[in-house]
Design a protein around this motif. Structure first.
Motif, PDB file in Angstrom:
ATOM      1  N   GLN A 186     -11.196  -2.565   2.602  1.00 34.85           N
ATOM      2  CA  GLN A 186     -12.137  -1.676   3.283  1.00 34.85           C
ATOM      3  C   GLN A 186     -12.813  -0.735   2.303  1.00 34.85           C
TER       4      GLN A 186
ATOM      5  N   MET B 271      -0.615   1.517   6.358  1.00 28.58           N
ATOM      6  CA  MET B 271      -0.422   0.181   6.934  1.00 28.58           C
ATOM      7  C   MET B 271      -1.783  -0.394   7.317  1.00 28.58           C
ATOM      8  N   PRO B 272      -2.684  -0.569   6.329  1.00 28.32           N
ATOM      9  CA  PRO B 272      -4.053  -1.017   6.634  1.00 28.32           C
ATOM     10  C   PRO B 272      -4.135  -2.407   7.233  1.00 28.32           C
ATOM     11  N   SER B 273      -3.106  -3.222   7.061  1.00 30.06           N
ATOM     12  CA  SER B 273      -3.156  -4.565   7.634  1.00 30.06           C
ATOM     13  C   SER B 273      -2.899  -4.552   9.139  1.00 30.06           C
TER      14      SER B 273
ATOM     15  N   THR C 278       0.828  -1.203   0.000  1.00 26.64           N
ATOM     16  CA  THR C 278       0.000   0.000   0.000  1.00 26.64           C
ATOM     17  C   THR C 278       0.862   1.252   0.000  1.00 26.64           C
TER      18      THR C 278
ATOM     19  N   SER D 158      -7.378   0.120   3.766  1.00 28.05           N
ATOM     20  CA  SER D 158      -6.998  -0.953   2.866  1.00 28.05           C
ATOM     21  C   SER D 158      -7.967  -0.987   1.697  1.00 28.05           C
TER      22      SER D 158
ATOM     23  N   GLN E  71      -2.688   1.317  14.686  1.00 28.68           N
ATOM     24  CA  GLN E  71      -2.722   2.534  13.887  1.00 28.68           C
ATOM     25  C   GLN E  71      -3.057   3.749  14.757  1.00 28.68           C
TER      26      GLN E  71
ATOM     27  N   SER F 181      -3.529  -3.559  13.055  1.00 30.00           N
ATOM     28  CA  SER F 181      -4.774  -3.434  13.805  1.00 30.00           C
ATOM     29  C   SER F 181      -5.136  -1.958  13.975  1.00 30.00           C
TER      30      SER F 181
ATOM     31  N   GLU G 151     -14.143  -5.703   4.035  1.00 22.83           N
ATOM     32  CA  GLU G 151     -13.513  -5.822   5.342  1.00 22.83           C
ATOM     33  C   GLU G 151     -14.270  -4.942   6.320  1.00 22.83           C
TER      34      GLU G 151
END
Length: 634
Positions: free
Chosen positions: A243, A213-215, A155, A240, A221, A217, A248
């Motif tokens: 999302q 860093m959408p992966s 990302t 992400s 974040q 938690s 998601e």
């Protein structure tokens, strides 16, 4: 220049790009001759190869629009554009080979792949040159903002690629927590560890950090974002792609955790014949019907099939919500629901409601219960919880109500706050009314905290976890008794049935079996783990959610109690116990109410506090209530 570029239409821009490709084709072929032969010979051979120049020009003029190359914006010219450029060059080279085969113009075999290479490079380089020129024009007078991308994964690199041609944003570096990528160069940008962020900010004059860093938690974040904001940086988080397309969802939305799972025991949810006789076919008034406990009492009363439920509530929105819910329940057919907007402190309204709807049973759940708020507003708390209970109880006695049940709390036991003292005074009121009554059955049901109710720790902790923490704890060792809302309401109704089966008496005080008190720290950690996160601590510095101790609030106790005096009597239900505790005498009760009304009449909060200090054991000092009353002349 900027004015000129801005005035060009889309078709004009496409025509320019097509013209560039058409011009580059013969120029690339001409370059082949000069690379393969000396200048004098190359010029002569090029002059005799008109067919070759004509073919590559025509093939380019036809192939470029067919492949859609002029439609590709300069800012979006990446891998796909380069591939299409290669296909166009190959198409033109095929035309050149056909022309050589059928016309016989002079060009060595090596000239065709050389032409292909030169044509591809010239088109790609020309486009990047045009893009650089365009960006320099667009950036004239623009203030470029230096940004850092936090996260060097897929990302982050895609974001850097997208921003590379942005007019006002300049990506200067990556930051990542993973040691596997630190020190690498991605998209021409170096990846730094997080502990060097402050140095990067100063070096490049960075104002904004983009979280990519959408992966990670949500808690992780949020923790990073808080740290960046504390450094004075503007933080933006990139979702992400899952999302963005809706595949998601947040954990709480997908699989909410029931508060009851934290009790570690089986819930109570049974029906009893005694309760059925007490409520079936009766007209029942529930005060505080829109509150957490009051609304659950209404839901569970439906199972006993009363004739009418009067929803008595001071909050308009709470009354509207519970009335709408009750009216929409399919299992409530045949039950009449009456919404009444009012307060228990208004004597005339209370009497009118009891008379009009011929109320048989009152479940008195209305109270101001939030400890800090009542501590800050003692007059309002005492008026509602004490004088309101007295007004309602007297009206019940006068109107011939068969049953009056006060919902009390463990905070009434040796209270250290105004709210607890007001509930203890309310218990005194009900005990005094029970002694005076020969027709109305007055009783009290006392229990501890209700999980999931408004203002309780469960929704508070859940919201704090959702924000990424910290979860706030008043003390490391604070404990509380807990019960679910449905369990508490069920046992309250059963207790009402048990009391009615014994006939008139001196006022039962029922205490619900709450099990063992729960350490709030343990509850917080269970909720963090249930949400899929880990607890951040000195032993686990990489955890997601921190538990922060903020200190006990005014009037808050470290440990709550359920009993003032030891000793409990059993009842037919194993979760309901009956206790015998001394209340105030009739004379003491009369004096206490008179003094409280006098203090309220003049708005004297200090005098009101002195009243509860004099009559409620545990509030104010270690001195006994009798000694305090004697000292102040009560």
């Amino acid at each position: 220049m900027l004015w000129f570029v801005g005035r060009l239409s889309r078709h004009q821009k496409q025509a320019i790009l097509l013209s560039v490709d058409v011009v580059l084709a013969p120029l690339s072929l001409l370059a082949c001759y000069f690379l393969l032969y000396p200048a004098s010979i190359a010029s002569d051979m090029a002059t005799r190869s008109a067919y070759g120049f004509l073919v590559v020009t025509l093939f380019t003029a036809v192939g470029s629009p067919l492949l859609g190359i002029p439609l590709i914006k300069l800012k979006a010219y990446e891998a796909v554009g380069a591939i299409k450029t290669g296909l166009l060059a190959l198409f033109a080279a095929m035309g050149l080979w056909l022309a050589k085969s059928y016309t016989g113009f002079s060009l060595p075999v090596a000239g065709i792949p050389l032409f292909l290479l030169i044509f591809v490079l010239s088109m790609v380089l020309t486009r990047f040159a045009l893009l650089s020129l365009l960006l320099s024009v667009l950036r004239q007078g623009q203030i470029r903002r230096n940004v850092v991308i936090y996260g060097a994964g897929n990302t982050g690199t895609m974001l850097a690629s997208a921003l590379r041609s942005h007019e006002s944003i300049h990506v200067v570096a990556f930051v990542d927590d993973s040691t596997s990528v630190q020190g690498m160069t991605l998209m021409g940008l170096k990846v730094y560890p997080a502990n060097q962020l402050e140095r990067i900010v100063k070096r490049f004059d960075v104002e904004r950090v983009l979280l990519a860093m959408p992966s990670a938690s949500m808690a992780r974040q949020a923790a990073i974002a808080r740290d960046l904001v504390s450094r004075g940086l503007d933080v933006h988080a990139l979702p992400s792609f899952a999302q963005l397309v809706g595949t998601e969802v947040i954990l709480d939305t997908l699989a909410p955790v029931s508060p009851g799972v934290f009790l570690g025991r089986d819930p109570v949810n049974d029906l009893r014949p005694e309760a059925s006789d007490a409520y079936g076919g009766k007209s029942i008034l529930v005060t505080g019907a829109g509150g957490s406990v009051g609304s659950e009492l209404c839901r569970q009363l439906i199972r006993y099939r009363p004739a009418r439920i009067v929803l008595f509530e001071v909050s308009e929105i709470a009354l509207y919500t519970i009335e709408r819910e009750m009216a929409g329940r399919v299992d409530a057919e045949g039950i009449c629901f009456v919404p009444v907007l009012g307060t228990v402190t208004e004597s005339r309204q209370v009497r009118a409601v009891l008379a009009e709807y011929k109320v048989d049973v009152i479940l008195h759940a209305a109270a101001y219960k939030h400890v800090p708020l009542v501590e800050a507003n003692p007059i309002a708390g005492l008026v509602n919880n004490v004088l309101g209970t007295r007004t309602l109880a007297e009206a019940a006695l006068e109107e011939g109500v068969k049953r009056f049940i006060l919902i009390s709390t463990d905070k009434a036991v040796r209270p250290t706050n105004v709210m607890g003292a007001s509930k203890r005074m309310a218990e005194f009121v009900v005990q005094d009314m029970a002694r005076r009554s020969t027709s109305t059955d007055f009783s009290i049901v006392r229990f501890g905290n209700v999980l999931g109710s408004s203002g309780s720790v469960v929704p508070l902790f859940r919201e704090q976890i959702k924000r990424g923490g910290p979860v706030t704890l008043t003390h490391e060792d604070v404990t509380r008794y807990f019960m679910t809302i449905s369990e508490a309401a069920c046992l309250v109704l059963i207790a009402g049935g048990l009391s009615m089966s014994r006939g008139p008496h001196e006022g039962d005080l029922f205490v619900l079996d709450m099990g063992q008190p729960i350490r709030i720290r343990d509850l917080a950690e269970r909720m963090i783990k249930a949400a899929g996160y880990t607890v951040k601590s000195p032993e686990n510095p990489d955890g997601h959610i921190e538990v922060a101790v903020i200190g006990l609030r005014p009037g808050e106790k470290l440990h709550e109690e359920l009993l003032i005096q030891p000793g409990m009597l059993t009842t037919p239900h194993e979760k309901i116990l009956r206790v015998q505790e001394r209340g105030l005498t009739s004379m003491e009760m009369t004096s206490a109410l008179r003094e409280l009304r006098n203090a309220v009449a003049v708005g004297n909060a200090a005098a009101a506090r002195r009243v509860i200090e004099a009559y409620v054991e545990g509030y104010g000092s270690s001195e006994t209530s009798a000694n305090r009353r004697e000292r102040i002349g009560a």
